[in-house]
Design a protein around this motif. Structure first.
Motif, short mmCIF file in Angstrom:
data_model
loop_
_atom_site.label_atom_id
_atom_site.label_comp_id
_atom_site.label_asym_id
_atom_site.label_seq_id
_atom_site.Cartn_x
_atom_site.Cartn_y
_atom_site.Cartn_z
N GLY A 113 -0.34 4.35 3.95
CA GLY A 113 -1.55 3.57 4.16
C GLY A 113 -1.62 2.88 5.50
O GLY A 113 -2.50 2.03 5.72
N VAL A 114 -0.71 3.24 6.42
CA VAL A 114 -0.63 2.53 7.69
C VAL A 114 -1.96 2.55 8.45
O VAL A 114 -2.38 1.55 9.02
CB VAL A 114 0.49 3.13 8.57
N ALA A 118 3.34 13.76 -1.04
CA ALA A 118 3.19 12.75 0.01
C ALA A 118 1.91 13.04 0.78
O ALA A 118 1.68 14.17 1.23
CB ALA A 118 4.39 12.78 0.95
N VAL A 119 1.07 12.02 0.93
CA VAL A 119 -0.22 12.23 1.61
C VAL A 119 -0.66 10.94 2.29
O VAL A 119 -0.33 9.84 1.84
CB VAL A 119 -1.29 12.71 0.61
N THR A 120 -1.40 11.08 3.36
CA THR A 120 -1.91 9.91 4.07
C THR A 120 -3.26 9.48 3.51
O THR A 120 -4.03 10.31 3.04
CB THR A 120 -2.05 10.22 5.58
N LEU A 147 -1.80 17.14 7.75
CA LEU A 147 -2.61 16.07 8.33
C LEU A 147 -1.80 14.81 8.58
O LEU A 147 -2.19 13.96 9.38
CB LEU A 147 -3.78 15.76 7.39
N ASP A 148 -0.67 14.70 7.91
CA ASP A 148 0.08 13.45 7.94
C ASP A 148 0.82 13.20 9.24
O ASP A 148 1.16 14.13 9.98
CB ASP A 148 1.10 13.44 6.79
N HIS A 149 1.08 11.92 9.48
CA HIS A 149 1.98 11.51 10.55
C HIS A 149 3.39 11.96 10.19
O HIS A 149 3.74 12.07 9.01
CB HIS A 149 1.93 9.98 10.70
N ASP A 150 4.21 12.22 11.19
CA ASP A 150 5.57 12.70 10.97
C ASP A 150 6.38 11.76 10.09
O ASP A 150 7.30 12.19 9.40
CB ASP A 150 6.27 12.90 12.31
#
Length: 213
Positions: free
Chosen positions: A196-197, A164-166, A115-118
């Protein structure tokens, strides 16, 4: 008494939005309100210099950075002493991954998500490759766009060093249960790195409540 959100007033405070376009992807660049533009302009009008110097322009820069750290800490529920500024989330993650990977050994594991951004995937994968660590993937539910937290019980183990997770998907707006995921990571002695962006501009954020390291 119920209150309403004055969309027109908020949009009006962002000069860039006057061009009629919708800016949907925060990763492509964040638009800022007039107050931020004015603050930046005021800093340059007053004169600034490299931080840490023994002259007035440097002292102004020191004060600006210190106040900015306090503001970010207030926004995120963190500590001002823990705030670090950099050119982008991607660049900062590369630096963090390089630092943490020094303590990884062959056979250690990290967990990243589909699900995360690259920016919260590639730096960790590359660091893992250099260290000989294993990359494990948390899968998104394609039907719902959710990132099921329950799968982390199977993905995280004694050799896990980092998860690592968004906090929110930049594509779908999906908000994973980060606190539950972080709890699994911490129970195994691993760190939890949270992007957290895409969450922070839209929802109240508390890094302690999220369990973010």
């Amino acid at each position: 008494m119920a209150t309403t959100f004055d969309v027109a007033r908020v949009r009006g405070s962002y000069p860039a939005l006057a061009d009629g376009h919708a800016y949907l992807d925060g990763a492509a660049g964040t638009q800022v309100p007039g107050s931020v533009i004015d603050a930046i302009a005021a800093a340059y009008r007053a004169g600034i210099g490299n931080i840490g110097g023994a002259f007035a322009a440097s002292e102004r820069s020191d004060a600006i950075v210190a106040e900015a750290r306090r503001a970010v800490a207030d926004l995120t529920g963190g500590a001002a002493s823990g705030v670090v500024f950099g050119p982008s989330m991607t660049a900062l993650t590369y630096r963090m991954s390089a630092a943490l990977a020094r303590g990884w050994a062959p056979g250690d594991e990290i967990v990243v998500s589909r699900l995360d951004h690259d920016a919260n995937i590639r730096p960790w994968i590359q660091a893992a490759a250099r260290a000989g660590a294993v990359v494990r993937w948390a899968e998104a539910d394609l039907a719902t766009g959710e990132l099921p937290a329950a799968q982390y019980a199977e993905l995280v183990g004694d050799r896990t060093r980092l998860v690592a997770v968004t906090a929110a998907s930049n594509v779908l707006g999906t908000r994973p249960d980060v606190a539950a995921i972080a709890a699994v990571a911490h129970a195994a002695g691993a760190l939890c790195y949270v992007d957290g962006v895409h969450a922070t501009p839209h929802i109240p954020v508390d890094v302690s409540a999220l369990g973010a390291d």
